[in-house]
Design an enzyme around this catalytic site. Structure first.
Site, PDB file in Angstrom:
ATOM      1  CE  LYS A 248      -9.310 -24.535  47.267  1.00 45.09           C
ATOM      2  NZ  LYS A 248      -9.707 -23.792  48.477  1.00 45.09           N
TER       3      LYS A 248
ATOM      4  NE  ARG B 225     -12.219 -19.745  52.783  1.00 45.04           N
ATOM      5  CZ  ARG B 225     -12.838 -18.625  52.412  1.00 45.04           C
ATOM      6  NH1 ARG B 225     -13.241 -17.768  53.335  1.00 45.04           N
ATOM      7  NH2 ARG B 225     -13.062 -18.369  51.135  1.00 45.04           N
TER       8      ARG B 225
ATOM      9  N   PRO C 138     -14.790 -26.738  48.030  1.00 49.21           N
ATOM     10  CG  PRO C 138     -16.200 -27.595  46.400  1.00 49.21           C
ATOM     11  CD  PRO C 138     -15.921 -26.356  47.189  1.00 49.21           C
ATOM     12  CD  GLU C 139      -9.614 -28.598  51.350  1.00 51.50           C
ATOM     13  OE1 GLU C 139      -8.399 -28.846  51.272  1.00 51.50           O
ATOM     14  OE2 GLU C 139     -10.179 -28.360  52.428  1.00 51.50           O
TER      15      GLU C 139
END
Length: 252
Positions: free
Chosen positions: A51, A240, A2-3
């Protein structure tokens, strides 16, 4: 993972369910916090930083949680919530009108509110904070100035600026037509790049917005029609995916 926009929505959801209310039930199903009882404590509110989520109580304590890749907080109206006994529920906070379940949380601890810096002090400025554009952006730009790493990696580095993940890294770079592996110190206008990412993320806080490039590998670029590609930023095990257009975002 999640950002920043997701964390802001989560914080707002927790506030709507619990802020200003005393807990009637509280369970922390986490080895280091299992003996801590928050029942009776009033929730002052939840703050998102990067985060991380910081849920503060009236006794000077903070519940610190991190969602990692798969975690979430879900709220339910009423005194009980479906799935309370699920083994993936790591935290249960129940007020008089709603229940919040922390599911698959990646991090959980309770600390004094004055000690919050011990869990977020290593992070860079949160790009979504109100004071970021004027007071904190210069600090971020100073870190960019001499950084030889690829731009995508610097955007993802939470110690430089907190909040960006793979989605808004890709979207900001696409919006500015920047090749993701351009050395950060060679980006001609890093301030505009960072602020573009901030603006895109901010627009997504009320409700998620569709991606223009992230997750669209092989699909046509909306600008030039070329197939969107996917590369990799950072080294294992922290690599990523980075989605980009190989025509619109060429090396300069």
């Amino acid at each position: 993972m999640p950002e920043g926009d997701v964390l802001r929505r989560t914080a707002a959801t927790l506030d709507a369910a619990l802020a200003g209310r005393a807990l009637v039930r509280a369970e922390l199903r986490w080895p280091d916090a299992a003996g801590i009882d928050l029942t009776g404590r009033t929730v002052l509110g939840t703050r998102a930083y990067g985060k991380h989520l910081l849920t503060r109580f009236d006794d000077g304590r903070t519940l610190h949680t991190h969602l990692r890749m798969d975690g979430s907080w879900r709220t339910y109206r009423g005194r009980r919530a479906p799935g309370e006994a699920d083994p993936f529920v790591r935290a249960l906070l129940a007020g008089p009108e709603a229940v919040a379940l922390g599911i698959r949380l990646g991090m959980l601890d309770v600390l004094r509110t004055v000690d919050e810096h011990t869990v977020i002090g290593h992070l860079g400025p949160d790009v979504l904070d109100d004071d970021f554009p004027v007071e904190r952006l210069p600090e971020v730009l100073a870190r960019w100035a001499q950084d030889p790493r690829p731009t995508a990696e610097v955007l993802l580095d939470q110690t430089v600026q907190a909040g960006f993940g793979t989605i808004w890294t890709a979207e900001a770079l696409f919006a500015r037509r920047l090749w993701p592996w351009t050395p950060a110190r060679d980006v001609p206008d890093p301030a505009t790049l960072v602020m573009t990412g901030r603006e895109l993320m901010s627009r997504s806080i009320p409700r998620p917005r569709p991606s223009r490039v992230h997750g669209r590998e092989g699909l046509p670029c909306e600008r030039c029609g070329s197939p969107v590609a996917c590369g990799t930023a950072r080294k294992p095990p922290m690599e990523r995916p980075v989605f980009y257009c190989p025509v619109c975002q060429t090396a300069r």
